[in-house]
Design an enzyme around this catalytic site. Structure first.
Site, mmCIF file in Angstrom:
data_model
loop_
_atom_site.group_PDB
_atom_site.id
_atom_site.type_symbol
_atom_site.label_atom_id
_atom_site.label_comp_id
_atom_site.label_asym_id
_atom_site.label_seq_id
_atom_site.Cartn_x
_atom_site.Cartn_y
_atom_site.Cartn_z
ATOM 1 N N CYS A 180 0.801 -1.226 0.000
ATOM 2 C CA CYS A 180 0.000 0.000 0.000
ATOM 3 C C CYS A 180 0.835 1.279 0.000
ATOM 4 O O CYS A 180 0.284 2.375 -0.161
ATOM 5 C CB CYS A 180 -0.934 0.003 1.199
ATOM 6 S SG CYS A 180 -1.987 -1.459 1.245
ATOM 7 N N HIS B 273 -2.362 8.525 5.636
ATOM 8 C CA HIS B 273 -2.724 7.259 5.005
ATOM 9 C C HIS B 273 -4.210 7.012 5.289
ATOM 10 O O HIS B 273 -4.958 6.677 4.389
ATOM 11 C CB HIS B 273 -1.844 6.148 5.560
ATOM 12 C CG HIS B 273 -1.969 4.845 4.844
ATOM 13 N ND1 HIS B 273 -1.776 4.721 3.495
ATOM 14 C CD2 HIS B 273 -2.275 3.589 5.295
ATOM 15 C CE1 HIS B 273 -1.950 3.452 3.133
ATOM 16 N NE2 HIS B 273 -2.258 2.753 4.207
ATOM 17 N N HIS C 141 -9.311 3.028 -0.821
ATOM 18 C CA HIS C 141 -7.878 2.750 -0.729
ATOM 19 C C HIS C 141 -7.436 2.118 -2.045
ATOM 20 O O HIS C 141 -7.725 0.951 -2.318
ATOM 21 C CB HIS C 141 -7.606 1.810 0.443
ATOM 22 C CG HIS C 141 -6.156 1.577 0.713
ATOM 23 N ND1 HIS C 141 -5.146 2.100 -0.069
ATOM 24 C CD2 HIS C 141 -5.531 0.875 1.694
ATOM 25 C CE1 HIS C 141 -3.977 1.727 0.412
ATOM 26 N NE2 HIS C 141 -4.187 0.981 1.481
#
Lengths: 392, 350
Positions: free
Chosen positions: A155, A288, A322
């Site tokens: 990620c 994030h 995401h």
């Protein structure tokens, strides 16, 4: 060896917000979102996590995959914005550095199902895979012969790709780099994150007290990076700077962040150090902010500790989901646009501060007071990566 | 950069010494011959398999419980590189050590173990452990967890160009002072799907398509993990040094003239005749492929073999003629890629 800034002279974005960097920023400020159940694939889950699909992204002839198609669209937009004529450059001095998770994996499920069933599938999926590494595919499409690599840091891949591209420029490997990230939604990460109990059946709520988990997304962002000298020489339209980058691993757990944010704090310190800035110089934090209980608690508390109770904290994942390997690159672009516009949008889904975090995220459009911001990415493997970005 | 330590997990054995001894034999110990059924008929593949033998010296059985074999190779190679360097990392050193890892195919067996569960038992039975082990940076995770390394980390993938990218990354970190040392890792594993795909693709080498390197080597499937502990060039007498790290658009024939020997990773599909054949005919080319098979990250193993050759003053694998190296001799490792580029790493020892 130089530690100075590199210039961002063009940006291109594809996500659930739509096609185009400026449109994405406008929609982030407006605050609309529409996650839903997956339409690009089917899954059989006990509880279905919502997703943000980039349905505005059209197929691109010759892309070979949806991941690469979105990267190509973002690259085309970025090149146009940078007014960069590639034929005017030495192709061996232009690099491509893209973060991805699914883009460099041979996880074609249809191909694998045939193989698993001993049905001897044709080799087309494998040949496509060998041609499909996103960075190499983009370099091939544009006729570039400089370094081309895909960054596979889960990620954090998009953020790390930008950090690595910056290093190439500072080390003199390249005169310009197309850098960013790209990832399509597909069943493997969807089922994987579901199995980890990390997804939410509701629209995600980054940093909120009642957050339940993440919504996956997809997209791509490509930024044109050039050395200060190269950008100045061709009078490029500078849209911002990457002034610092830091990464550090937690050495704690394969999928969970260190409870005290050990790696994140180290990465932040490294990035600020490279930029020559202090925490007080940072106007806002593009977090994030996945909306998982663990990530947001560790990240929020770490940011509170470093930047204090007045820190402006925003997560754009409430608007995009995401997007995995694309996330860090999309968020770097969003951060620069917010700095240039002097305002950052709301953290969609955030309503009530979590007392375990002690820091609220933005609830509405918020003025940006300052010229620098950071963008964070945390990932499997205990990866923590931070960019320091400054406005033009 | 200086090469401070070398750790190898390979079909020749684990550890720099076993690897070195293995390169002194006539060829490598192919561990399995497979006949792979394809729609065009059976195709023979030779496998060069690696093992995690010796990992118990560095890690407890409990800590390895959820680690797959690829992760174990990476952790073992990294541990062996530190041991070879005689280095035990303290807390401060762990924060000043970076990880720059290269893989061509990534964690295939974990990916297909994940899909096996889904296909056999349904979407609801997807395994979180297999998913976590399937991401490309799972190996970085295993190394950092096993050795406590907390510095910057990159996992880079560009098929056969991957090793050069890891080395560029390491050099950038070292020369900028970001870290004091870097563990650079190079590795790939094999799996049933890859073996099938190699066999099936070999039936149809389509003109103009990017495919595997077409020569006999494509059917010798290598596996393993090589780790190099790298430090900044401190000017130490006798240090093993990695010098040039170049990407070239033209064939690097000058490397063959400039260096005592050149480790080659070449294929037979390009240009008039075979690149592999033309390089081997130059007289000072050597190759590890008969010992290790072929994989995207083979250049990392070539660099390890070249470094050990310089350390021992003797070239292995042995070329035609003398294998003895003189002081001042330099070696190069050349990787041809299927996009038309050449990646050259130069090594020497003062």
């Amino acid at each position: 060896m130089s530690q100075g800034p590199v210039m961002v002279t063009g940006m291109g974005c594809v996500s659930a917000l739509g096609l185009g960097a400026a449109l994405s920023h406008q929609r982030l400020l407006e605050g609309g979102r529409a996650p839903g159940l997956p339409t690009l694939f089917r899954a059989d889950c006990k509880e279905y996590g919502l997703v943000f699909e980039a349905l505005a992204a059209p197929p691109v002839l010759g892309a070979g995959s949806r991941t690469n198609a979105m990267a190509f669209l973002a690259a085309d937009e970025a090149l146009a914005a940078a007014r960069l004529e590639l034929p005017s450059l030495d192709p061996a001095r232009v690099g491509v550095c893209l973060g991805t998770t699914v883009g460099c994996s041979l996880n074609d499920e249809v191909f694998y199902r045939y193989f698993h069933g001993q049905e001897m599938p044709g080799p087309e999926a494998f040949v496509r895979y060998l041609s499909g590494n996103p960075a190499q595919a983009l370099a091939r499409r544009l006729g570039l012969r400089g370094p081309a690599v895909s960054v596979g840091n889960a990620c954090a891949s998009g953020t790390d790709a930008l950090g690595l591209a910056r290093r190439w420029l500072l080390d003199g490997l390249c005169d310009a780099v197309l850098a960013g990230g790209c990832d399509e939604l597909c069943r493997t990460p969807y089922l994987g994150f579901t199995s980890l109990l990390n997804t939410s059946p509701e629209p995600c709520r980054p940093f909120d007290r009642a957050r339940r988990g993440l919504n996956l997304g997809e997209g791509a962002a490509v930024l044109i990076l050039e050395s200060a000298a190269a950008a100045q020489a061709r009078k490029a339209p500078v849209q911002g700077r990457i002034s610092g980058y830091g990464s550090a691993v937690d050495a704690h757990h394969a999928t969970a962040p260190h409870p005290e944010g050990r790696g994140l704090k180290a990465a932040t310190a490294r990035a600020l150090g490279e930029a020559g800035l202090k925490p007080a110089d940072i106007a806002f934090i593009n977090a994030h902010g996945t909306a998982t209980p663990a990530n947001d608690q560790v990240e929020g508390r770490s940011m509170l500790e470093i930047f204090g109770p007045g820190a402006v904290l925003v997560s754009t994942k409430g608007a995009t989901g995401h997007a995995l390997g694309a996330a860090g690159a999309l968020e770097a672009a969003f951060t620069l646009m917010a700095l240039n516009d002097g305002q950052v949008g709301p953290t969609l889904g955030f309503e009530e501060m979590d007392p375990a975090i002690g820091l609220a995220a933005t609830r509405a459009k918020t003025p940006v007071k300052g010229s620098a911001a950071i963008s964070n990415s945390l990932a499997f493997g205990g990866q923590n990566s931070v960019l320091v970005l400054q406005r033009a | 950069m200086e090469i401070l330590g070398i750790g190898i997990v390979s079909p020749l054995g684990n550890g720099a010494e076993a690897f070195w001894q293995g390169l002194g034999r006539e060829h490598g110990p192919a561990t399995a011959e497979r006949s792979v059924a394809t729609s065009q008929g059976p195709r023979a593949l030779t496998l060069f398999e690696s093992s995690d033998a010796g990992l118990e010296r560095f890690a407890s059985r409990a800590s390895l419980r959820r680690m797959d074999s690829f992760g174990k190779w990476a952790l073992l190679a990294a541990s062996l590189a530190l041991e070879d360097a005689g280095l035990a990392l303290g807390d401060a050193e762990k924060r000043r050590t970076g990880l720059a890892l290269a893989t061509g195919y990534g964690c295939q067996n974990a990916t297909y173990a994940f899909l096996d569960e889904v296909i056999d038992h349904g979407d609801k039975c997807a395994s979180p452990t297999h998913f976590a082990n399937s991401v490309h940076n799972a190996l970085a995770s295993q190394i950092s967890l096993g050795l406590g390394i907390q510095g910057p980390c990159q996992t880079l993938s560009a098929f056969e160009q991957s090793p050069m990218h890891a080395l560029w990354c390491a050099r950038g970190w070292l020369e900028s002072g970001t870290v004091d040392r870097v563990l650079a890792g190079f590795g790939d594993e094999s799996c049933g799907l890859l073996e099938y795909a190699i066999a099936a693709t070999a039936q149809r080498p389509a003109e103009g398509q990017r495919v595997l390197p077409w020569n006999e080597g494509s059917f010798k499937v290598g596996t393993g993990y090589a780790a190099l502990l790298l430090g900044p060039d401190g000017g130490r007498p006798g240090a093993l040094r990695l010098g040039c790290l170049e990407q070239l658009s033209a064939p690097p024939e000058q490397a063959f003239a400039r260096h005592r020997a050149v480790f080659v990773q070449a294929h037979g599909q390009r240009g008039p005749g075979s690149l592999h054949e033309s390089w081997m005919a130059l007289g000072n080319a050597v190759e590890t492929r008969p010992f290790l098979g072929a994989m995207p990250t083979s250049q990392g193993f070539d660099i390890a073999a070249a470094a050990l050759s310089l350390r021992h003053g003797q070239l292995r694998p042995a070329p035609k003629g003398s294998a003895l190296l003189k002081p001042g001799d330099s070696l190069a490792c050349v990787q041809a890629d299927t996009d038309g580029g050449y990646h050259v790493a130069c090594l020497h020892k003062d």
